[in-house]
Design an enzyme around this catalytic site. Structure first.
Site, PDB file in Angstrom:
ATOM      1  N   HIS A  72       0.853  -1.203   0.000  1.00 22.15           N
ATOM      2  CA  HIS A  72       0.000   0.000   0.000  1.00 22.15           C
ATOM      3  C   HIS A  72       0.881   1.241   0.000  1.00 22.15           C
ATOM      4  O   HIS A  72       1.764   1.379   0.840  1.00 22.15           O
ATOM      5  CB  HIS A  72      -0.916   0.007   1.232  1.00 22.15           C
ATOM      6  N   TYR A 201      -9.408   5.240   7.335  1.00 22.05           N
ATOM      7  CA  TYR A 201      -9.554   5.584   8.757  1.00 22.05           C
ATOM      8  C   TYR A 201     -10.639   6.648   8.834  1.00 22.05           C
ATOM      9  O   TYR A 201     -10.543   7.686   8.172  1.00 22.05           O
ATOM     10  CB  TYR A 201      -8.252   6.154   9.317  1.00 22.05           C
ATOM     11  N   PRO A 293      -4.381   0.485  18.786  1.00 24.94           N
ATOM     12  CA  PRO A 293      -4.053   0.006  17.440  1.00 24.94           C
ATOM     13  C   PRO A 293      -4.151   1.039  16.307  1.00 24.94           C
ATOM     14  O   PRO A 293      -3.710   0.756  15.194  1.00 24.94           O
ATOM     15  CB  PRO A 293      -5.045  -1.141  17.207  1.00 24.94           C
ATOM     16  N   LYS A 297       1.004   0.212  15.105  1.00 26.35           N
ATOM     17  CA  LYS A 297       2.408   0.215  15.551  1.00 26.35           C
ATOM     18  C   LYS A 297       2.814  -0.997  16.398  1.00 26.35           C
ATOM     19  O   LYS A 297       4.003  -1.278  16.536  1.00 26.35           O
ATOM     20  CB  LYS A 297       2.696   1.489  16.367  1.00 26.35           C
ATOM     21  N   TYR A 385       3.549   6.997  10.076  1.00 19.62           N
ATOM     22  CA  TYR A 385       2.768   5.812   9.699  1.00 19.62           C
ATOM     23  C   TYR A 385       3.658   4.748   9.055  1.00 19.62           C
ATOM     24  O   TYR A 385       3.546   3.562   9.378  1.00 19.62           O
ATOM     25  CB  TYR A 385       1.628   6.210   8.748  1.00 19.62           C
TER      26      TYR A 385
HETATM   27  P1  RFL Z   1       1.584 -11.537  21.949  1.00 19.44           P
HETATM   28  O1  RFL Z   1       1.158 -11.634  20.531  1.00 19.44           O
HETATM   29  O2  RFL Z   1       0.575 -11.212  22.976  1.00 19.44           O
HETATM   30  O3  RFL Z   1       2.278 -12.929  22.299  1.00 19.44           O
HETATM   31  C1  RFL Z   1       2.638 -13.291  23.622  1.00 19.44           C
HETATM   32  C2  RFL Z   1       2.643 -14.801  23.740  1.00 19.44           C
HETATM   33  O4  RFL Z   1       3.033 -15.156  25.065  1.00 19.44           O
HETATM   34  C3  RFL Z   1       2.192 -16.209  25.526  1.00 19.44           C
HETATM   35  N1  RFL Z   1       2.172 -16.201  26.999  1.00 19.44           N
HETATM   36  C4  RFL Z   1       2.822 -17.104  27.762  1.00 19.44           C
HETATM   37  N2  RFL Z   1       3.576 -18.168  27.439  1.00 19.44           N
HETATM   38  C5  RFL Z   1       4.094 -18.886  28.466  1.00 19.44           C
HETATM   39  N3  RFL Z   1       3.855 -18.618  29.784  1.00 19.44           N
HETATM   40  C6  RFL Z   1       3.107 -17.556  30.146  1.00 19.44           C
HETATM   41  N4  RFL Z   1       2.860 -17.287  31.427  1.00 19.44           N
HETATM   42  C7  RFL Z   1       2.541 -16.743  29.107  1.00 19.44           C
HETATM   43  N5  RFL Z   1       1.759 -15.659  29.108  1.00 19.44           N
HETATM   44  C8  RFL Z   1       1.545 -15.331  27.820  1.00 19.44           C
HETATM   45  C9  RFL Z   1       0.835 -15.894  24.905  1.00 19.44           C
HETATM   46  O5  RFL Z   1      -0.015 -17.048  24.828  1.00 19.44           O
HETATM   47  C10 RFL Z   1       1.264 -15.387  23.526  1.00 19.44           C
HETATM   48  O6  RFL Z   1       1.318 -16.423  22.570  1.00 19.44           O
HETATM   49  O7  RFL Z   1       2.792 -10.481  22.128  1.00 19.44           O
HETATM   50  P2  RFL Z   1       4.005 -10.133  21.127  1.00 19.44           P
HETATM   51  O8  RFL Z   1       4.636 -11.403  20.595  1.00 19.44           O
HETATM   52  O9  RFL Z   1       4.835  -9.153  21.841  1.00 19.44           O
HETATM   53  O10 RFL Z   1       3.324  -9.456  19.851  1.00 19.44           O
HETATM   54  C11 RFL Z   1       2.685  -8.207  19.950  1.00 19.44           C
HETATM   55  C12 RFL Z   1       1.539  -8.104  18.948  1.00 19.44           C
HETATM   56  O11 RFL Z   1       0.714  -9.241  19.079  1.00 19.44           O
HETATM   57  C13 RFL Z   1       0.718  -6.829  19.144  1.00 19.44           C
HETATM   58  O12 RFL Z   1       1.555  -5.720  19.421  1.00 19.44           O
HETATM   59  C14 RFL Z   1      -0.131  -6.477  17.912  1.00 19.44           C
HETATM   60  O13 RFL Z   1      -1.080  -7.469  17.649  1.00 19.44           O
HETATM   61  C15 RFL Z   1      -0.847  -5.129  18.101  1.00 19.44           C
HETATM   62  N6  RFL Z   1      -1.759  -4.802  16.987  1.00 19.44           N
HETATM   63  C16 RFL Z   1      -1.264  -4.295  15.800  1.00 19.44           C
HETATM   64  N7  RFL Z   1       0.064  -4.123  15.633  1.00 19.44           N
HETATM   65  C17 RFL Z   1       0.557  -3.689  14.431  1.00 19.44           C
HETATM   66  O14 RFL Z   1       1.782  -3.521  14.313  1.00 19.44           O
HETATM   67  N8  RFL Z   1      -0.250  -3.435  13.342  1.00 19.44           N
HETATM   68  C18 RFL Z   1      -1.602  -3.590  13.428  1.00 19.44           C
HETATM   69  O15 RFL Z   1      -2.279  -3.418  12.419  1.00 19.44           O
HETATM   70  C19 RFL Z   1      -2.167  -4.002  14.700  1.00 19.44           C
HETATM   71  N9  RFL Z   1      -3.477  -4.179  14.838  1.00 19.44           N
HETATM   72  C20 RFL Z   1      -3.138  -4.991  17.118  1.00 19.44           C
HETATM   73  C21 RFL Z   1      -3.980  -4.654  16.015  1.00 19.44           C
HETATM   74  C22 RFL Z   1      -3.688  -5.505  18.293  1.00 19.44           C
HETATM   75  C23 RFL Z   1      -5.041  -5.667  18.378  1.00 19.44           C
HETATM   76  N10 RFL Z   1      -5.539  -6.201  19.604  1.00 19.44           N
HETATM   77  C24 RFL Z   1      -6.434  -7.280  19.675  1.00 19.44           C
HETATM   78  C25 RFL Z   1      -4.913  -5.849  20.854  1.00 19.44           C
HETATM   79  C26 RFL Z   1      -5.338  -4.818  16.091  1.00 19.44           C
HETATM   80  C27 RFL Z   1      -5.894  -5.285  17.289  1.00 19.44           C
HETATM   81  C28 RFL Z   1      -7.379  -5.394  17.342  1.00 19.44           C
HETATM   82  C1  PHB Z   2      -5.825  -4.377  10.895  1.00 16.58           C
HETATM   83  O1  PHB Z   2      -5.918  -4.672   9.700  1.00 16.58           O
HETATM   84  O2  PHB Z   2      -6.102  -5.203  11.791  1.00 16.58           O
HETATM   85  C2  PHB Z   2      -5.398  -3.020  11.278  1.00 16.58           C
HETATM   86  C3  PHB Z   2      -4.937  -2.144  10.303  1.00 16.58           C
HETATM   87  C4  PHB Z   2      -4.538  -0.860  10.660  1.00 16.58           C
HETATM   88  C5  PHB Z   2      -4.615  -0.474  11.981  1.00 16.58           C
HETATM   89  C6  PHB Z   2      -5.051  -1.358  12.960  1.00 16.58           C
HETATM   90  C7  PHB Z   2      -5.450  -2.630  12.606  1.00 16.58           C
HETATM   91  O3  PHB Z   2      -4.258   0.797  12.308  1.00 16.58           O
END
Ligand code: RFL
Ligand code: PHB
Length: 394
Positions: A72, A201, A293, A297, A385
């Site tokens: 994109h 957005y 989110p 980032k 971004y």
């Molecule tokens: P995670 O993915 O939470 O993984 C942590 C892992 O640790 C395990 N765990 C344990 N294992 C052993 N013993 C324990 N006691 C434990 N406790 C926990 C868990 O089961 C899990 O498997 O953290 P990590 O690896 O640091 O990754 C971070 C990302 O997942 C997170 O920052 C992103 O998903 C945030 N996020 C987004 N980030 C982006 O860069 N671009 C995006 O578009 C974006 N969209 C989002 C998002 C997060 C969202 N939510 C649900 C919070 C959209 C949403 C809706």
């Molecule tokens: C997503 O596709 O899950 C998504 C994309 C952009 C954002 C947050 C989440 O800023």
């Protein structure tokens, strides 16, 4: 058992760190509380910065993403019923982002780990970390009813916001900064074509919305909802009609609805724990910080933490130098706070805040107008971004 590094958590941070260490000849065992299927079932991030793509290329986990990911070069900001394109590439000297789901990144990292014959212990329960401020760090866990101990040199806390690693640090040694937003994101994944080729957005007086995607046939949409809403109360029909009301007339007409294949509400939070190192324990990714989110980032920040951490651990294990690990926390935190600031600002600009009333909406619209008219305003959004360069501010 013995390993140079024990990584707690097999989310994107833990798996990426495992792969970076493996390629440098540092051995690491990963402990994960959940099953692989459970980890892959969490629908999260969708947008990868160039810096993250570079790290995935460095470890050779980029074949499928280059085939299936969507490049994109811009996104739309929709306010006062009209869309305005932010030309990311034009404003940043050609930089782009890649739309490729976190689920797919995780799947690719799992496959690479398996192909290399590396050890991940899934469904490891009651993980405890010991003596990380002393000379003999170790990690204990249970698997199939048996208790095990791994002795190690370093522990990487990649276990997310609710993990055990940060929680094991004495309160007096850690400072936590937190802001909880008065709303959440209701997300829907559906096998329908995205409403637009790029992300939209949306700032509307009914609340924020986001039109995202995973492929040409799979869409991801979000709606700002009150924190008190329960996901079971949101029927698919209610979701699609509310989304239509927040879009401009053309998008609303074009929107293809269909059954949701995932639906969930995520709370929004800004959170930073300082420092990110405690003796031989290092926190990375969501274990150390959370961004709302808006702006995508979280995963990208996790990837850069892990890059800094792998550099530091490789220096310590192979070159026997402390310098990298001594600088790990301050190096990460400078980048973390920049991303925290941008994510907080973009969230504040795009969402309805119940206590700010009609004047709050008007002020947001005036700021959005300014940002889209002024090239320097647009550039500020674009350069944040696409992701600031790793050496920003050096
Ligand atoms: P995670 O993915 O939470 O993984 C942590 C892992 O640790 C395990 N765990 C344990 N294992 C052993 N013993 C324990 N006691 C434990 N406790 C926990 C868990 O089961 C899990 O498997 O953290 P990590 O690896 O640091 O990754 C971070 C990302 O997942 C997170 O920052 C992103 O998903 C945030 N996020 C987004 N980030 C982006 O860069 N671009 C995006 O578009 C974006 N969209 C989002 C998002 C997060 C969202 N939510 C649900 C919070 C959209 C949403 C809706
Ligand atoms: C997503 O596709 O899950 C998504 C994309 C952009 C954002 C947050 C989440 O800023």
């Amino acid at each position: 058992m013995r390993s140079q590094v024990v990584i707690v958590g097999a989310g994107p941070s833990g798996l990426l760190l495992g792969q970076l260490l493996y390629r440098a000849g540092v051995d690491a065992i990963i402990l994960e509380r959940q099953s692989p299927e459970y980890v892959l079932g969490r629908i999260r991030a969708g947008v990868l910065e160039q810096v993250t793509l570079n790290i995935l290329s460095e470890i050779g986990v980029d074949e499928r993403l280059h085939k299936e990911g969507l490049v994109h070069t811009g996104f739309d900001l929709l306010f006062k019923g009209k869309r305005h394109r932010i030309d990311l590439a034009g404003l940043t000297g050609g930089q782009k982002v890649m739309v490729y789901g976190q689920t797919e990144v995780t799947r690719d990292l799992m496959a690479a780990r398996q192909a290399a014959g590396l050890k991940t212990i899934y469904e490891a329960t009651d993980v405890e970390i010991h003596d990380f401020d002393g000379k003999h760090p170790s990690v204990r866990f249970s698997k199939d009813g048996q208790r095990h101990t791994i002795t190690c040199d370093f522990i990487a806390g990649c276990d997310g916001f609710h993990g055990v690693c940060r929680a094991s640090v004495p309160k007096r040694s850690i400072k936590e900064y937190e802001k909880i937003y008065p709303f959440g994101w209701l997300g829907v994944l559906s096998d329908t074509p995205p409403v637009h080729e790029e992300l939209i957005y949306v700032n509307s007086s009914r609340g924020f919305a986001l039109c995202s995607q995973r492929s040409h046939t799979r869409s991801r949409y979000y709606l700002q909802v009150p924190l008190t809403d329960q996901v079971e109360k949101w029927s698919d029909t209610a979701f699609w009609s509310e989304l239509r009301l927040r879009l401009d007339p053309a998008a609303s007409e074009q929107l293809v609805s269909g059954p949701s294949i995932e639906k969930s509400i995520a709370p929004l939070r800004s959170f930073v724990a300082e420092p990110m190192r405690f003796g031989s324990l290092f926190l990375a990714g969501d274990a150390a910080h959370i961004v709302p989110p808006t702006g995508a980032k979280g995963l990208n920040l996790a990837a850069t933490d892990v890059k800094y951490l792998s550099d530091a651990l490789i220096e310590a294990c192979i070159e026997k130098s402390q310098a990298g690990i001594d600088h790990y926390s301050s190096r990460c935190l400078a980048r973390v706070w920049r991303a925290e600031r941008f994510s907080w600002w973009f969230t504040s600009l795009m969402h309805s805040f119940p206590d700010q009333g009609e004047i709050g909406q008007k002020l947001q619209e005036a700021e959005l107008e300014y940002l889209t008219i002024s090239p320097s305003g647009s550039r500020t959004i674009a350069e944040n971004y696409v992701g600031l360069p790793l050496n920003f501010g050096d």
